[in-house]
Design a protein around this motif. Structure first.
Motif, PDB file in Angstrom:
ATOM      1  N   ASN A 156       0.820  -1.211   0.000  1.00  0.00           N
ATOM      2  CA  ASN A 156       0.000   0.000   0.000  1.00  0.00           C
ATOM      3  C   ASN A 156       0.857   1.266   0.000  1.00  0.00           C
ATOM      4  N   LYS A 157       1.991   1.210   0.710  1.00  0.00           N
ATOM      5  CA  LYS A 157       2.883   2.356   0.753  1.00  0.00           C
ATOM      6  C   LYS A 157       3.459   2.629  -0.643  1.00  0.00           C
ATOM      7  N   LYS A 158       3.835   1.546  -1.292  1.00  0.00           N
ATOM      8  CA  LYS A 158       4.361   1.639  -2.664  1.00  0.00           C
ATOM      9  C   LYS A 158       3.309   2.306  -3.575  1.00  0.00           C
ATOM     10  N   VAL A 159       2.053   1.869  -3.417  1.00  0.00           N
ATOM     11  CA  VAL A 159       0.954   2.419  -4.223  1.00  0.00           C
ATOM     12  C   VAL A 159       0.852   3.927  -4.012  1.00  0.00           C
ATOM     13  N   ASN A 160       0.845   4.346  -2.753  1.00  0.00           N
ATOM     14  CA  ASN A 160       0.669   5.768  -2.467  1.00  0.00           C
ATOM     15  C   ASN A 160       1.859   6.602  -2.926  1.00  0.00           C
ATOM     16  N   GLN A 161       3.054   6.018  -2.807  1.00  0.00           N
ATOM     17  CA  GLN A 161       4.235   6.750  -3.267  1.00  0.00           C
ATOM     18  C   GLN A 161       4.246   6.864  -4.787  1.00  0.00           C
ATOM     19  N   ALA A 162       3.852   5.793  -5.446  1.00  0.00           N
ATOM     20  CA  ALA A 162       3.795   5.839  -6.917  1.00  0.00           C
ATOM     21  C   ALA A 162       2.749   6.852  -7.365  1.00  0.00           C
ATOM     22  N   ALA A 163       1.605   6.876  -6.668  1.00  0.00           N
ATOM     23  CA  ALA A 163       0.548   7.837  -7.015  1.00  0.00           C
ATOM     24  C   ALA A 163       1.096   9.261  -6.876  1.00  0.00           C
ATOM     25  N   ALA A 164       1.848   9.494  -5.791  1.00  0.00           N
ATOM     26  CA  ALA A 164       2.421  10.831  -5.573  1.00  0.00           C
ATOM     27  C   ALA A 164       3.428  11.178  -6.667  1.00  0.00           C
ATOM     28  N   LEU A 165       4.219  10.176  -7.070  1.00  0.00           N
ATOM     29  CA  LEU A 165       5.229  10.396  -8.115  1.00  0.00           C
ATOM     30  C   LEU A 165       4.563  10.772  -9.450  1.00  0.00           C
ATOM     31  N   ILE A 166       3.511  10.037  -9.813  1.00  0.00           N
ATOM     32  CA  ILE A 166       2.821  10.320 -11.083  1.00  0.00           C
ATOM     33  C   ILE A 166       2.167  11.698 -11.027  1.00  0.00           C
ATOM     34  N   GLN A 167       1.567  11.981  -9.875  1.00  0.00           N
ATOM     35  CA  GLN A 167       0.942  13.295  -9.676  1.00  0.00           C
ATOM     36  C   GLN A 167       1.957  14.413  -9.904  1.00  0.00           C
ATOM     37  N   GLU A 168       3.139  14.221  -9.333  1.00  0.00           N
ATOM     38  CA  GLU A 168       4.208  15.207  -9.413  1.00  0.00           C
ATOM     39  C   GLU A 168       4.614  15.512 -10.852  1.00  0.00           C
ATOM     40  N   LYS A 169       4.505  14.489 -11.722  1.00  0.00           N
ATOM     41  CA  LYS A 169       4.951  14.650 -13.113  1.00  0.00           C
ATOM     42  C   LYS A 169       3.989  15.494 -13.929  1.00  0.00           C
ATOM     43  N   ASN A 170       2.798  15.747 -13.390  1.00  0.00           N
ATOM     44  CA  ASN A 170       1.822  16.576 -14.104  1.00  0.00           C
ATOM     45  C   ASN A 170       1.651  16.198 -15.569  1.00  0.00           C
ATOM     46  N   ILE A 171       1.438  14.939 -15.831  1.00  0.00           N
ATOM     47  CA  ILE A 171       1.278  14.480 -17.216  1.00  0.00           C
ATOM     48  C   ILE A 171      -0.038  15.038 -17.770  1.00  0.00           C
ATOM     49  N   ASN A 172       0.057  15.648 -18.957  1.00  0.00           N
ATOM     50  CA  ASN A 172      -1.135  16.238 -19.574  1.00  0.00           C
ATOM     51  C   ASN A 172      -2.204  15.186 -19.814  1.00  0.00           C
ATOM     52  N   ASN A 173      -3.454  15.593 -19.653  1.00  0.00           N
ATOM     53  CA  ASN A 173      -4.621  14.749 -19.954  1.00  0.00           C
ATOM     54  C   ASN A 173      -4.845  13.600 -18.971  1.00  0.00           C
ATOM     55  N   ILE A 174      -4.140  13.649 -17.845  1.00  0.00           N
ATOM     56  CA  ILE A 174      -4.523  12.759 -16.749  1.00  0.00           C
ATOM     57  C   ILE A 174      -5.580  13.504 -15.947  1.00  0.00           C
ATOM     58  N   ILE A 175      -6.720  12.851 -15.715  1.00  0.00           N
ATOM     59  CA  ILE A 175      -7.826  13.506 -15.015  1.00  0.00           C
ATOM     60  C   ILE A 175      -7.673  13.357 -13.508  1.00  0.00           C
ATOM     61  N   GLU A 176      -7.444  12.138 -13.053  1.00  0.00           N
ATOM     62  CA  GLU A 176      -7.204  11.937 -11.634  1.00  0.00           C
ATOM     63  C   GLU A 176      -6.574  10.577 -11.376  1.00  0.00           C
ATOM     64  N   ILE A 177      -5.969  10.460 -10.203  1.00  0.00           N
ATOM     65  CA  ILE A 177      -5.286   9.228  -9.824  1.00  0.00           C
ATOM     66  C   ILE A 177      -5.923   8.717  -8.531  1.00  0.00           C
ATOM     67  N   VAL A 178      -6.318   7.447  -8.537  1.00  0.00           N
ATOM     68  CA  VAL A 178      -7.025   6.897  -7.378  1.00  0.00           C
ATOM     69  C   VAL A 178      -6.248   5.706  -6.811  1.00  0.00           C
ATOM     70  N   PRO A 179      -5.601   5.892  -5.645  1.00  0.00           N
ATOM     71  CA  PRO A 179      -4.905   4.759  -5.035  1.00  0.00           C
ATOM     72  C   PRO A 179      -5.876   3.853  -4.288  1.00  0.00           C
ATOM     73  N   THR A 180      -5.683   2.532  -4.378  1.00  0.00           N
ATOM     74  CA  THR A 180      -6.491   1.581  -3.613  1.00  0.00           C
ATOM     75  C   THR A 180      -5.525   0.668  -2.842  1.00  0.00           C
ATOM     76  N   TYR A 181      -6.006  -0.496  -2.352  1.00  0.00           N
ATOM     77  CA  TYR A 181      -5.160  -1.361  -1.531  1.00  0.00           C
ATOM     78  C   TYR A 181      -3.823  -1.685  -2.195  1.00  0.00           C
ATOM     79  N   CYS A 182      -3.863  -2.323  -3.366  1.00  0.00           N
ATOM     80  CA  CYS A 182      -2.619  -2.786  -4.005  1.00  0.00           C
ATOM     81  C   CYS A 182      -2.425  -2.228  -5.404  1.00  0.00           C
ATOM     82  N   SER A 183      -3.281  -1.319  -5.810  1.00  0.00           N
ATOM     83  CA  SER A 183      -3.139  -0.784  -7.162  1.00  0.00           C
ATOM     84  C   SER A 183      -3.537   0.681  -7.174  1.00  0.00           C
TER      85      SER A 183
END
Lengths: 228, 300
Positions: free
Chosen positions: A28-55
Motif C-alpha cells: 500500500n505504501k508503494k501504491v501511495n508513493q507511486a501515485a504521488a510520483l505520477i501526480q508530481e509529473k503533471n502528465i497532460n490529460n490525466i484527469i485523476e489518480i485513485v490509489p487503492t489497496y494494491c493498485s
C-alpha cells in the motif's frame, strides 16, 4: 510485492497499475508513493489518480492521450527510486465515546468476545490504524490493523440507518461511517468529528496513507466538540 | 430572470452535468449524465457550453412549469414530451413562455431524456460540479414546488429552432450491442465463462438505476468472487457470486470488491444509458486501441 508493476486497462479511459495482490502496508505504501510520483509529473490529460489497496488507477482523456502513450510515460518513471516524501507518519486522532447510546453494540461485543468493556476499549484505542484507501462512501476509510481479539461477526440484519460518525466492527475490520447510511457493522462508539463535510475548506478529513488513533472522550466532551 | 417550477419530479429526475471528477481518491462518487451524447447535443442546441447542467429525466413522471421566457431543447429518450398538452419536437430547440407546462408521458424509445435550458441553470456547484448526488445530500434535489432560476442567455432570437441533422439522431433499439474491453480481472474467470459471456444475450432487469444496471441471463460464475477492492469506472461489468453481470453506471461507488470481466467502451456508454428493463444486451470484445480510435473517429 511484484518486482515490476502490472498494467491493466480499465476500459478505454482508465489504466490500473497493480503492485501486488495482497493487503499489506508495504504494498500500500508503494501504491501511495507511486501515485504521488505520477501526480508530481503533471502528465497532460490525466484527469485523476485513485490509489487503492494494491493498485492505483489513472483516469485519463483518451481523445488526447492513448493507452500506449500513457504506458510509455509511466514506464519512464522509476518507481524504485520513489522519494519517500511522506515518510513521516501522519496520525489523525479520532475522539470517541464508547458504549451507551453512542455504541449500542458494545454489549454484544462483550458477550461475543467474553472480554470486559474496558479491555475492548483499550484494545480498540491502543493501536494506530492505517488508512489503506478511501471508497464506498465519500470519506470512508478502509482501515487495517485491528487486533483480532475483538473480531465479531456483522449483524445478521443490517440497520436501516446508522448515524454519521459511528464506529463499528465488522469481522476483522473496524471503520467509521462518514454519513448517515444503512450499515451492518456492530457499533461500539461514535466520534463527533466529521469525516466528510462539504462546508469545510478541506471537505475530507482523511487521505490514503494516513494513520488514525482512537482516543476515549466523555459525553460532555462530545457535546463540546459538536458546539465547537 | 426566468425560472422553472417543478410540479411533479417524476421517479428519477436529477440535475446533472459532466460529473464530479478529482475526488475519487477520497471516495467521492463521480455522478454526471448517463448519456453524454444527448447531454452535449441538448446544450449545443440551446447555445450553452457542452458541459452545462441539464435535467436528466428517467422513464416517467416529470412535470414542470415555466415562469418567464426560456429556450429549451429535449434530447435522448422519447418520453412523449408535451407543452400544454401538445407534442413538442425532440432534438430541436424551441421557445417556451410563462405558464407553459411541460410534461412527459409514454415511453416511446430509450430510457433517459435530457432537457437543456438556454443560459444554464442557477444551481450551486459543489466540488466543481452541479450534479446532484442524493446519498451524500450533494447538489439540488428536485421535489414538488422546487423553483430553479434559469440564467438569461445573451440573445433569445437566434437560439430557437436549431435542429440536429436527422442523420445524427440515435435510434434506440430494444436489442443493444455493446463493445467492451476485456477486464483487468480476466484471470478470475474460466475460458468457458468468458466464452459464455460473449455468446449470450442478457436481459436488463428492473434493478437498473444510475448506480448500476443488473442483467439476467447465462450465469458466469467467477473462480473467486472476492477480489481486493480496487477502482471501478462507468461501464465496468462486475460479476458477483451468482454470476449475473452488473454494469456500473454514473452513480457507482468509486471502488468495488467483485471481479470485473470487462468494461464498456466510452463510445457505447450513451447506448447503455438508454437501456431499460426488458431490453436485451449482448457484448463483443475489442482492444483498447480500437476503442480509443472509435471514440476519436466518432461523429460526435
Amino acid at each position: 510485492m511484484r518486482d515490476q508493476p502490472r498494467f491493466l486497462p480499465l476500459g478505454d479511459s482508465a489504466l490500473t497499475i497493480e503492485f501486488g495482490n495482497k493487503i499489506s502496508p508495504e504494498i500500500n505504501k508503494k501504491v501511495n508513493q507511486a501515485a504521488a510520483l505520477i501526480q508530481e509529473k503533471n502528465i497532460n490529460n490525466i484527469i485523476e489518480i485513485v490509489p487503492t489497496y494494491c493498485s492505483l488507477t489513472i483516469y485519463y482523456n483518451p481523445c488526447h492521450l492513448t493507452y500506449n502513450e500513457l504506458i510509455k510515460h509511466i514506464e519512464s518513471l522509476d518507481f524504485s527510486s520513489v522519494k519517500t516524501v511522506n515518510q513521516k507518519k501522519n496520525v489523525v486522532t479520532i475522539p470517541v465515546v464508547y458504549g451507551g447510546e453512542f455504541g449500542p453494540d458494545l454489549k454484544y461485543v462483550e458477550e461475543y468476545t467474553k472480554l470486559p468493556k474496558n479491555e475492548i476499549i483499550s484494545i480498540h484505542s491502543s493501536c494506530d490504524y492505517l488508512v489503506y484507501m478511501l471508497g464506498f462512501l465519500p470519506g470512508f476509510p478502509y482501515l487495517g490493523g485491528m487486533n483480532k481479539k475483538i473480531t465479531v461477526p456483522r449483524m445478521a440484519k443490517p440497520r436501516l440507518s446508522v448515524p454519521a460518525g459511528s464506529i463499528g466492527i465488522g469481522g476483522e475490520q473496524t471503520g467509521i461511517y462518514p454519513l448517515q447510511s444503512p450499515g451492518g457493522w456492530q457499533l461500539i462508539g461514535r466520534t463527533p468529528l466529521k469525516l466528510f463535510d462539504i462546508n469545510r475548506d478541506k471537505p475530507f478529513l482523511l487521505k490514503a496513507g494516513d494513520y488514525i488513533r482512537f482516543k476515549t472522550i466523555t459525553e460532555t466532551q462530545f457535546r463540546q466538540y459538536e458546539l465547537d | 430572470m426566468s425560472s422553472i417550477k417543478i410540479i411533479k419530479p417524476g421517479t428519477q429526475t436529477t440535475i446533472q452535468d459532466k460529473g464530479r471528477y478529482g475526488f475519487q481518491s477520497c471516495g467521492m462518487v463521480v455522478s454526471g449524465v448517463m448519456d453524454s451524447f444527448s447531454h452535449r447535443v441538448a446544450n449545443l442546441l440551446v447555445g450553452n457550453s457542452f458541459f452545462e447542467a441539464v435535467f436528466e429525466v428517467c422513464l416517467s413522471g416529470l412535470e414542470l412549469e415555466f415562469q418567464g421566457i426560456c429556450v429549451i431543447a429535449i434530447t435522448g429518450a422519447n418520453i412523449s414530451p408535451s407543452l400544454n398538452g401538445l407534442t413538442v419536437p425532440m432534438w430541436k430547440s424551441f421557445l417556451v413562455k410563462s405558464n407553459n407546462n411541460l410534461s412527459f408521458g409514454r415511453v416511446i424509445s430509450g430510457c433517459r431524456s435530457y432537457i437543456a435550458f438556454a443560459g444554464g441553470l442557477e444551481v450551486p456547484s459543489v466540488l466543481g460540479s452541479k450534479s446532484s448526488y442524493a446519498k451524500a445530500n450533494i447538489g439540488m434535489q428536485l421535489t414538488a414546488e422546487t423553483i430553479i432560476e434559469v440564467k438569461t442567455p445573451k440573445e433569445f432570437s437566434k437560439l430557437a429552432s436549431r435542429i440536429l441533422p436527422p442523420a445524427f439522431i440515435p435510434i434506440y433499439k430494444n436489442e443493444i450491442a455493446l463493445r467492451v474491453v476485456i477486464g483487468s480481472h480476466k484471470d478470475y474467470f474460466t475460458e468457458d465463462g468468458i466464452k459464455k459471456f460473449f455468446s449470450s444475450e442478457y436481459t436488463v432487469t428492473k434493478d437498473c438505476d444510475r448506480m448500476g444496471c443488473r442483467l439476467e441471463g447465462e450465469a458466469i460464475v467467477p473462480i473467486d468472487s472476492n477480489i481486493i477492492s480496487d477502482s471501478i469506472t462507468y461501464g465496468s461489468i462486475q460479476i458477483p457470486q451468482n454470476g449475473q453481470p452488473i454494469i456500473m453506471c454514473a452513480d457507482r461507488q468509486t471502488t468495488g470488491g467483485y471481479p470485473k470481466i470487462a468494461t464498456v467502451i466510452t463510445a457505447d456508454l450513451p447506448l447503455l444509458a438508454q437501456a431499460k428493463p426488458g431490453n436485451k444486451i449482448s457484448f463483443s470484445s475489442i482492444s483498447v486501441s480500437e476503442a480509443q480510435q472509435i471514440l476519436r473517429n466518432s461523429k460526435y
